[in-house]
Scaffold this motif. Structure first.
Motif, short mmCIF file in Angstrom:
data_model
loop_
_atom_site.label_atom_id
_atom_site.label_comp_id
_atom_site.label_asym_id
_atom_site.label_seq_id
_atom_site.Cartn_x
_atom_site.Cartn_y
_atom_site.Cartn_z
N THR A 1 -3.69 16.35 -67.87
CA THR A 1 -4.88 16.99 -68.44
C THR A 1 -5.55 16.05 -69.43
N TYR B 1 -9.27 15.56 -71.93
CA TYR B 1 -10.32 16.32 -72.61
C TYR B 1 -11.37 15.38 -73.18
N TYR C 1 -13.82 15.87 -76.59
CA TYR C 1 -14.19 16.67 -77.74
C TYR C 1 -15.33 15.98 -78.47
N PHE D 1 -15.99 19.29 -87.44
CA PHE D 1 -15.50 20.33 -86.55
C PHE D 1 -15.34 19.75 -85.15
N LEU D 2 -14.12 19.85 -84.62
CA LEU D 2 -13.81 19.36 -83.29
C LEU D 2 -14.09 20.44 -82.26
N ILE E 1 -14.40 21.46 -78.21
CA ILE E 1 -14.09 21.03 -76.86
C ILE E 1 -15.35 21.00 -76.00
N SER F 1 -12.54 19.83 -70.03
CA SER F 1 -11.12 19.64 -69.79
C SER F 1 -10.93 19.42 -68.30
N ILE G 1 -12.45 23.17 -67.73
CA ILE G 1 -13.28 23.78 -68.76
C ILE G 1 -14.57 23.00 -68.90
N LEU H 1 0.61 22.24 -68.00
CA LEU H 1 1.31 23.51 -68.10
C LEU H 1 2.39 23.56 -67.02
N THR I 1 1.15 22.40 -75.71
CA THR I 1 0.03 21.59 -75.25
C THR I 1 -0.38 20.58 -76.31
N GLN J 1 -15.29 31.30 -84.52
CA GLN J 1 -14.23 30.37 -84.20
C GLN J 1 -12.96 31.13 -83.85
N SER K 1 1.57 28.73 -78.53
CA SER K 1 2.04 27.78 -79.52
C SER K 1 0.85 27.35 -80.38
N GLN L 1 -0.44 24.03 -82.93
CA GLN L 1 -0.17 22.66 -83.37
C GLN L 1 -0.89 22.39 -84.68
N TYR M 1 -2.37 19.05 -86.79
CA TYR M 1 -2.71 17.64 -86.68
C TYR M 1 -3.22 17.16 -88.04
N LEU N 1 -5.79 19.82 -89.31
CA LEU N 1 -6.37 20.67 -88.27
C LEU N 1 -5.28 21.47 -87.58
N ALA O 1 -3.93 26.94 -77.78
CA ALA O 1 -4.54 27.37 -76.53
C ALA O 1 -4.05 28.78 -76.22
N ASN P 1 -4.74 30.37 -70.62
CA ASN P 1 -5.34 29.09 -70.22
C ASN P 1 -4.84 27.98 -71.11
N ASN P 2 -3.77 27.37 -70.68
CA ASN P 2 -3.12 26.35 -71.50
C ASN P 2 -3.95 25.08 -71.64
N ASN P 3 -4.99 24.94 -70.82
CA ASN P 3 -5.84 23.75 -70.91
C ASN P 3 -6.99 23.92 -71.90
N ASP P 4 -7.16 25.11 -72.40
CA ASP P 4 -8.30 25.41 -73.27
C ASP P 4 -7.87 25.29 -74.72
N MET P 5 -7.64 24.08 -75.19
CA MET P 5 -7.13 23.89 -76.54
C MET P 5 -8.28 23.85 -77.54
N ARG P 6 -8.21 24.72 -78.52
CA ARG P 6 -9.26 24.87 -79.52
C ARG P 6 -8.74 24.47 -80.88
N PHE P 7 -9.64 23.95 -81.69
CA PHE P 7 -9.29 23.51 -83.03
C PHE P 7 -9.97 24.38 -84.07
N ALA Q 1 -11.60 24.50 -87.99
CA ALA Q 1 -12.56 23.61 -88.63
C ALA Q 1 -11.90 22.62 -89.58
#
Lengths: 116, 112
Positions: free
Chosen positions: A31, A33, A35, A42-43, A45, A48, A56, A97, A103, B2, B31, B33, B35, B88, B92, B96-102, B104
């Motif tokens: 995978t 991405y 960003y 602000f990061l 996305i 993906s 995505i 996944l 992730t 957000q 999960s 994370q 950073y 940060l 996700a 949808n494990n590929n949709d990782m959001r952060f 602010a």
């Protein structure tokens, strides 16, 4: 032996131009991405990809077109650049996944795009 | 709106002080994370928390995942100038494990 590398690191260009940012990862991840990090850090996305397939596609102008020739590469092409496109663009990769529970993403150093 | 709300947005403290930053959501995550990002660099993973109620320690950093897996906190003991950076949280959704959001981010400055 950089894990996620993107080029160029800095890009200054005029409005209306077309530019590309390249990204490569040697981690064997499935995978990748893109960003965008704005001036407020602000990061957000943008895209993906999983195994070269678009997963995505956020509400990004269609002037932005990602291309994944193989699962180790995800390039970002931007047409008709606008002032508001100025930002730092980060490429990242993560395991697929099913192989790991979580992730974690590994990021490149970023490309600072300035449109003048 | 957000998906992940971080607080505080900015934090400036003296060396040696303790601090806690928060990451909250109304959604459940498989999960979360944490950073840290330094100027001119990409975010670097510090830790991943997976189990509700989990606590992980990384030297002077303590990370906790909420019991309901909707929030997390990062506590730093005896902060040092080297801890300065943008913290940060990211996650996700389970569907949808590929949709990782952060979030602010929390910008921490530790003054010597």
């Amino acid at each position: 032996d950089t894990a996620v590398s993107q080029t160029p690191k800095y890009l200054v260009t005029q409005m209306g131009n077309d530019k590309s940012i390249k990204c490569e990862q040697n981690l064997g991840h499935d995978t990748m991405y893109w960003y965008k990090q704005d001036s407020k850090k602000f990061l957000k996305i943008m895209f993906s990809y999983n195994n070269k397939e678009l997963i995505i596609n956020e509400t990004v102008p269609n002037r932005f077109s990602p291309k994944s020739p193989d699962k180790a590469h995800l390039n970002l092409h931007i047409n008709s650049l606008e002032l508001g496109d100025s930002a730092v663009y980060f490429c990242a990769s993560s395991p697929q996944l099913g192989r790991v529970m979580n992730t974690e993403a590994f990021f490149g150093q970023g490309t600072r795009l300035t449109v003048v | 709106t957000q998906l992940l709300e971080q607080s505080p947005q900015f934090l400036s403290i003296q060396e040696g002080e303790n601090l806690t930053v928060y990451c909250n959501s109304s959604s459940v995550f498989s999960s979360l994370q944490w950073y840290r990002q330094e100027p001119g660099e990409g975010p670097v993973l510090l830790v991943t928390v997976v189990t509700g109620g989990e606590v992980k320690k990384l030297k002077r950093l303590t990370f906790q995942f909420g019991d309901a897996r909707k929030d997390s906190s990062l506590h730093i003991t005896a902060a040092q100038p080297g801890d300065t950076g943008l913290y940060l949280c990211a996650g996700a959704p389970p569907y949808n494990n590929n949709d990782m959001r952060f979030g602010a981010g929390t910008r921490l400055t530790v003054k010597p």
